[in-house]
Design an enzyme around this catalytic site. Structure first.
Site, PDB file in Angstrom:
ATOM      1  N   SER A 223      -3.219 -22.626 -29.105  1.00  0.00           N
ATOM      2  CA  SER A 223      -2.737 -22.217 -30.423  1.00  0.00           C
ATOM      3  C   SER A 223      -1.311 -22.708 -30.652  1.00  0.00           C
ATOM      4  CB  SER A 223      -2.870 -20.702 -30.568  1.00  0.00           C
ATOM      5  OG  SER A 223      -2.920 -20.383 -31.922  1.00  0.00           O
ATOM      6  N   LYS A 227       0.092 -26.557 -30.167  1.00  0.00           N
ATOM      7  CA  LYS A 227       0.901 -27.417 -31.039  1.00  0.00           C
ATOM      8  C   LYS A 227       1.991 -28.054 -30.173  1.00  0.00           C
ATOM      9  CE  LYS A 227       0.481 -23.694 -34.530  1.00  0.00           C
ATOM     10  NZ  LYS A 227      -0.759 -23.791 -35.252  1.00  0.00           N
ATOM     11  N   TRP A 314      -9.754 -20.282 -39.221  1.00  0.00           N
ATOM     12  CA  TRP A 314      -8.322 -20.381 -39.541  1.00  0.00           C
ATOM     13  C   TRP A 314      -7.734 -21.682 -38.965  1.00  0.00           C
ATOM     14  CZ3 TRP A 314      -4.961 -18.600 -42.765  1.00  0.00           C
ATOM     15  CH2 TRP A 314      -3.628 -18.394 -42.436  1.00  0.00           C
ATOM     16  N   HIS A 365     -10.792 -16.919 -31.409  1.00  0.00           N
ATOM     17  CA  HIS A 365      -9.555 -17.649 -31.127  1.00  0.00           C
ATOM     18  C   HIS A 365      -8.983 -17.180 -29.782  1.00  0.00           C
ATOM     19  CE1 HIS A 365      -5.784 -19.620 -32.204  1.00  0.00           C
ATOM     20  NE2 HIS A 365      -5.127 -18.523 -31.867  1.00  0.00           N
TER      21      HIS A 365
HETATM   22  C1  GTR Z   1      -1.334 -17.579 -35.921  1.00  0.00           C
HETATM   23  C2  GTR Z   1      -0.820 -18.846 -36.543  1.00  0.00           C
HETATM   24  C3  GTR Z   1      -1.526 -20.015 -35.927  1.00  0.00           C
HETATM   25  C4  GTR Z   1      -1.552 -19.940 -34.422  1.00  0.00           C
HETATM   26  C5  GTR Z   1      -1.790 -18.541 -33.900  1.00  0.00           C
HETATM   27  C6  GTR Z   1      -1.545 -18.345 -32.402  1.00  0.00           C
HETATM   28  O1  GTR Z   1      -0.797 -16.448 -36.478  1.00  0.00           O
HETATM   29  O2  GTR Z   1      -1.054 -18.783 -37.910  1.00  0.00           O
HETATM   30  O3  GTR Z   1      -0.943 -21.215 -36.378  1.00  0.00           O
HETATM   31  O4  GTR Z   1      -0.394 -20.442 -33.898  1.00  0.00           O
HETATM   32  O5  GTR Z   1      -1.013 -17.610 -34.547  1.00  0.00           O
HETATM   33  O6  GTR Z   1      -0.594 -18.908 -31.846  1.00  0.00           O
HETATM   34  O7  GTR Z   1      -2.327 -17.626 -31.771  1.00  0.00           O
END
Ligand code: GTR
Length: 385
Positions: A223, A227, A314, A365
């Protein structure tokens, strides 16, 4: 209230494939002077540097490379960890610039049965520190160290908070103290740049650790950490491989699809992640001079594995797959063919025998044992040989 607003934004995001607007991606092989790149030399000398610069200026900020010194000390060592299967080292890496230090706490397990320097998976840990418990009293599928050791790889992790706390008010307390000019520049690095910078410094350390094969380091992130793993691998060509897990917006997913999370939302909820310049592209994906397929292309010819989770729309699974697909032609300049079909594979159908690997795992996620087991399979094909 903020949580409510966030939830509202997420609910209003587009999750309908038929509502993805028509878009044209910037041509990864066309220079800013509209010259068509045809060889890997042209790619390496003209277009790739251009792309890195565009991402620095517009998205992640600069990546300062100089520092005054890097030292390390072994805080704890156990040659008999994991019932004798591994050697544990807890390493404190200290990087100093202009008398300002940053300390990176690295947890590292190296398999004992392996002879010679071993390849390593390095996780940029954006979740709880107990996911990487050196005592192994707590075990977590987010960092399944035993599984990785049993597969013959070393495994390491550091926590993002050592470099930049993941917080709008305090992210400056870390790497940014070493590079104060970054704080005021519109293209200055912020938290995600600082985490990627940290991964590069750990690689500097690996080059000094004779048990590790520093030419075979896979940088892994989930996540927001995914990045950072992409950005680290793009910036620092010493990384041999990259794993980007559910990295979504400003990770491996195409921004122009405007599916799930969007630039405006990420810059609003996480103003401390990206360069100030990136905010110019709130609601304006189509004027961004890059899209995320170009970041993946900047990792060529090195192997890259991206993942998604079926319930994590998402992070735009289709947009992630299409980013890989649109980076393929750069790998092609190196004679590397990936076997990607036009459409994403079915759920739980990993693509391993391809220099650009991918799976969309069933579920939420997260970073799980399933994801890691495929990272290992992918590394067995592309890193170990
Ligand atoms: C969310 C964000 C994502 C991702 C995620 C995470 O809130 O919108 O871009 O980075 O967190 O890191 O689990």
């Amino acid at each position: 209230v903020l949580i409510q607003v966030q939830a509202q934004n997420a609910a209003q995001a587009n999750y309908d494939e038929s509502k993805v607007p028509p878009y044209t991606l910037p041509d990864v092989l066309k220079t800013t002077k509209s010259k068509k790149v045809q060889t890997k030399t042209e790619w390496e000398t003209i277009r790739r540097p251009e792309i890195i610069k565009l991402f620095e200026e517009n998205v992640y900020g600069q990546m300062p490379k100089s520092y005054d010194r890097l030292t390390y000390s072994i805080k704890n060592k156990n040659a008999d960890a994991m019932a004798g299967k591994a050697t544990l080292k807890e390493v404190t890496i200290e990087v100093v610039k202009n008398n300002n230090p940053v300390k990176i706490n690295l947890v590292l397990f190296v398999p004992n049965r392996q002879k010679g320097p071993v390849p390593v998976f390095l996780l940029i840990n954006n979740r709880g520190k107990d996911n990487t418990d050196p005592t192994r009293a707590k075990k977590s599928d987010f960092w399944p160290a035993e599984m990785v050791i049993d597969s013959g790889y070393a495994i390491a992790a550091f926590h993002v908070s050592d470099l930049a706390p993941d917080d709008t008010a305090t992210y400056v307390n870390g790497v940014l103290q070493l590079y104060p000019e970054q704080l005021t520049a519109n293209d200055g690095m912020k938290a995600i740049g600082a985490w990627a910078w940290g991964a590069c410094r750990v690689l500097d350390y690996f080059e000094k650790d004779t048990t590790i094969d520093a030419k075979k380091v896979a940088v892994v992130g989930h996540s927001r950490g995914g990045k950072a793993s992409l950005w680290a691998a793009a910036e620092d060509q010493r990384f041999a491989m990259c794993m980007t897990n559910c990295s979504g917006n400003t990770g491996a997913a195409l921004a122009r699809r405007q599916f799930g999370e969007r630039i405006n939302r990420i810059n609003t909820v996480f103003p401390h992640w990206f360069a100030t310049n990136y905010k110019k592209f709130n609601h304006k994906e189509n004027v961004l001079p890059v899209d995320q397929h170009m970041l993946i292309a900047a990792i060529a010819p090195r192997p890259l594995y991206a993942t998604n989770a079926s319930k994590d729309l998402w992070a735009d699974p289709t947009g992630t797959y299409l980013a890989l697909k649109n980076a393929e032609k750069v790998y092609g300049l190196y004679g590397l063919t990936s076997n990607l079909n036009a459409n994403p594979p079915a759920i739980n159908q990993p693509i391993i025998n391809s220099i650009l690997g991918y799976h969309n795992r069933e579920g939420e996620h997260n970073l799980t044992a399933y994801d890691w087991s495929n990272f290992i399979k992918f590394a067995n094909v592309h890193l170990k040989k």
